[in-house]
Design an enzyme around this catalytic site. Structure first.
Site, PDB file in Angstrom:
ATOM      1  CG  PHE A   1      -2.149  -0.842   1.014  1.00  0.00           C
ATOM      2  CD1 PHE A   1      -2.056  -1.989   0.120  1.00  0.00           C
ATOM      3  CD2 PHE A   1      -2.840  -0.891   2.081  1.00  0.00           C
ATOM      4  CE1 PHE A   1      -3.335  -2.854   0.183  1.00  0.00           C
ATOM      5  CE2 PHE A   1      -3.983  -1.794   2.194  1.00  0.00           C
ATOM      6  CZ  PHE A   1      -4.240  -2.830   0.923  1.00  0.00           C
ATOM      7  CD  GLU A   2       4.321   2.224  -3.481  1.00  0.00           C
ATOM      8  OE1 GLU A   2       4.182   3.242  -4.376  1.00  0.00           O
ATOM      9  OE2 GLU A   2       4.816   1.129  -3.660  1.00  0.00           O
ATOM     10  N   GLY A   3       0.945   5.561  -1.604  1.00  0.00           N
ATOM     11  CA  GLY A   3       0.199   6.801  -1.479  1.00  0.00           C
ATOM     12  C   GLY A   3      -0.744   7.351  -0.341  1.00  0.00           C
TER      13      GLY A   3
END
Length: 596
Positions: free
Chosen positions: A379-381
């Site tokens: 998971f990024e952003g």
């Protein structure tokens, strides 16, 4: 106004602010908690002497994360009979209910600082001889109190016969941190409602089935287990004879991996300028192959989809049957193949329980369709963040955090001890926690700061590997209170040391992220200058690994310890490594194989 009066009247009735009726017979055991928690099975609960509604004691319970702090007891009842259930409650959200064959009654309230009564009723079915009554709180809410529980109605025929002792108790499925205990079912005239598993003669865990996975164990350690059966009337058999099992030396959950591993991401759904690689052509140097990526249909749907790269982008893409056959061939060689969720473009926000459940369903469908070994969370952003006031590492309240933890625990429970779980957060979401955690006390910080920490902490007993991305990062302060910049060996040493030594969150020595086990940690790197900012040369990477694992070749940063079981290296990506002539995989495979 008339509608408002109707609503308020309903609330008054729901909280029972009316005259208390006379009770015919209360068949609940220890209904006022005068004998502590005797007769009740509870989590996160205790009997307190103040405040109380009646008598000298009451129940106080506090939900923690996914634990609703439930107290429950099984009560024998008569078929085809109506029962009244009530309890006096105080505090935050409180739920009161009863379940059994054909019975599912519940009510709730938010009584605040005054004692109020919750009431519900139910009618048993033709074959109902037992119901379980319960009281619990709710996710992210504070403590509640309960007292003077009444189950009004005739009791069942007294049962004093205990179930038979569980047979064929065995221990197996060993990993470095878990053991599986199994047994054959007991018999009982009214039915077994639970089994109790005692480890090393300690406090038993209640279990509904004929198997239990003991987690959070120490590697290369022997443990003793005993099992007994209990029925709806509260009768319990004698414990079985003790059986022992020993955890393995390496790996944790999904731990049948080599002592040193190479983890790589395979562009399975796109080419990204590096070219498509068929699964069958992935070089043997890679131990864990993460399929990039599963992505959501919308940010908040929780509905994750994966498809192979389209032929228009990847002309050499193989048919799905060949893809699956190649996965099986890799697994036969001892490799792990996982689905990686997220990536740069895959924003996943599990803001609701519906999204959480859809996440579990859709990820399970991908795992089952391709026969995968586990899951990687990338998971990024803006996928993860912390709401203001969410400061307790062990008991997060932000829905996207709570729901992700719940989903991961459900998947782990569904697939068992061999399920591999890895994570690839950026430094912003982990090591930045030494300085910032969520929006901070004044609300001025980025609310995503260190937001992976509660997820990692909650899953540490089930986590196979954490490989933080030591790239695409700004300068990060290490435990030496100096800022370290990506691209050199000191950055990797400082960032990895924080994971293996632990660190105080926002510098507070009373609030510490505990160290992970050495075999759970790998260093994340770009495979080439094309793959991401922060590329580190082969020599500098191996210098960093020497410093961490052997205490030699260190630069200006000196780690807090020597970590001989540091697990290995991760890279983005297998495709970019091939594009760069396999420099990463061939050099580092030889280096890792040469370590003791």
């Amino acid at each position: 106004m008339r509608s408002l009066i109707g609503i308020l009247s309903g609330v008054v009735l729901a909280l029972g602010l009316t005259a208390t009726p006379a009770f015919a017979a209360n068949i609940a055991i220890n209904p006022g908690f005068e004998d502590g928690l005797t007769g009740w099975t509870c989590s996160g609960a205790q009997a307190v002497s103040s405040p109380v509604h009646g008598g000298t004691r009451a129940l106080q319970a506090t939900p923690q994360g996914n634990d609703l702090a439930r107290c429950q007891q099984a009560v024998t009842v008569q078929p085809n009979t109506t029962y009244q259930l009530s309890a006096w409650v105080q505090g935050n959200y409180v739920f009161l209910g009863a379940t059994g064959t054909g019975v599912n009654a519940s009510t709730w309230g938010s009584p605040g600082s005054q004692w109020s009564q919750l009431r519900t009723s139910f009618t048993t079915g033709a074959s109902t001889t037992s119901v379980t009554i319960h009281v619990n709180g709710w996710y992210g809410q504070g403590a509640y109190l309960a007292d003077d529980v009444v189950l009004d109605g005739p009791g069942g025929t007294p049962d004093t016969q205990a179930p038979t002792v569980p047979g064929n108790v065995a221990v197996g499925g060993a990993t470095a941190s878990s053991l599986n205990v199994s047994w054959s079912a007991s018999t009982d005239n009214v039915g077994v409602t639970r089994y109790e598993v005692s480890r090393n003669s300690g406090t038993p865990t209640a279990v509904s089935g004929t198997g239990h996975t003991a987690t959070g164990l120490t590697a290369q350690t022997s443990y003793s287990f005993r099992v007994r059966a209990c029925d709806a009337a509260g009768n319990c058999s004698a414990y079985s004879a003790p059986v022992t099992g020993t955890t393995t030396s390496g790996g944790g959950p999904g731990g049948d991996l080599p002592k040193r591993v190479l983890v790589g991401y395979l562009h399975a759904s796109f080419a990204n300028g590096s070219g498509y690689i068929r699964m069958s052509d992935v070089p043997n140097e890679w131990d864990v192959i993460n399929l990039a990526f599963g992505e959501p249909t919308t940010v908040t749907s929780g509905d994750i989809r994966f498809r192979q790269c389209a032929a228009a982008e990847c002309p050499n893409v193989e048919p799905e049957a060949d893809f699956v056959a190649a996965i099986r061939a890799k697994q036969a060689q001892g490799k792990k193949v996982q689905i990686s969720i997220g990536g740069q473009n895959g924003q996943v926000q599990l803001t609701t329980t519906a999204a959480r459940d859809k996440f579990v369903e859709s990820v399970s469908a991908i795992i089952d369709r391709y026969g995968l070994d586990g899951l990687d969370i990338d998971f990024e952003g803006h996928s993860l963040y912390l709401n203001p006031g969410d400061t307790n590492l062990a008991a997060p309240t932000t829905p996207v955090i709570v729901n992700l933890i719940s989903a991961l625990k459900t998947l782990k429970s569904r697939y068992g001890a061999k399920f591999t779980l890895t994570m690839a957060p950026e430094t912003f979401f982990v090591q930045l926690g030494y300085q910032f955690y969520g929006p901070g006390p004044n609300g001025a910080a980025d609310n995503r700061s260190a937001s992976y920490l509660p997820v990692i902490h909650a899953m540490r007993d089930d986590l196979t590997l954490l490989h933080v991305q030591d790239y695409n990062s700004g300068p990060i302060k290490g435990l030496d209170d100096q800022y370290h910049t990506m691209g050199g060996h000191d950055f990797h040493v400082a960032m990895t040391d924080m994971l293996l030594a632990g660190f105080p969150i926002m510098g507070n020595p009373a609030d510490v992220f505990p160290p992970l086990r050495q075999e759970q940690v790998a260093i994340g790197l770009p495979a080439s200058v094309n793959a991401g900012n922060g590329f580190t040369s082969v020599a500098e990477v191996q210098k960093a690994f020497d410093c961490l694992a052997k205490g030699s070749n260190c630069g200006t940063y000196r780690p807090r310890g020597v970590y001989p079981n540091l697990r290995g290296l991760m890279t983005w990506s297998i495709n970019w490594d091939r594009y760069n002539g396999h420099e990463f995989s061939r050099n580092h495979r030889a280096y890792l194989d040469g370590l003791t």
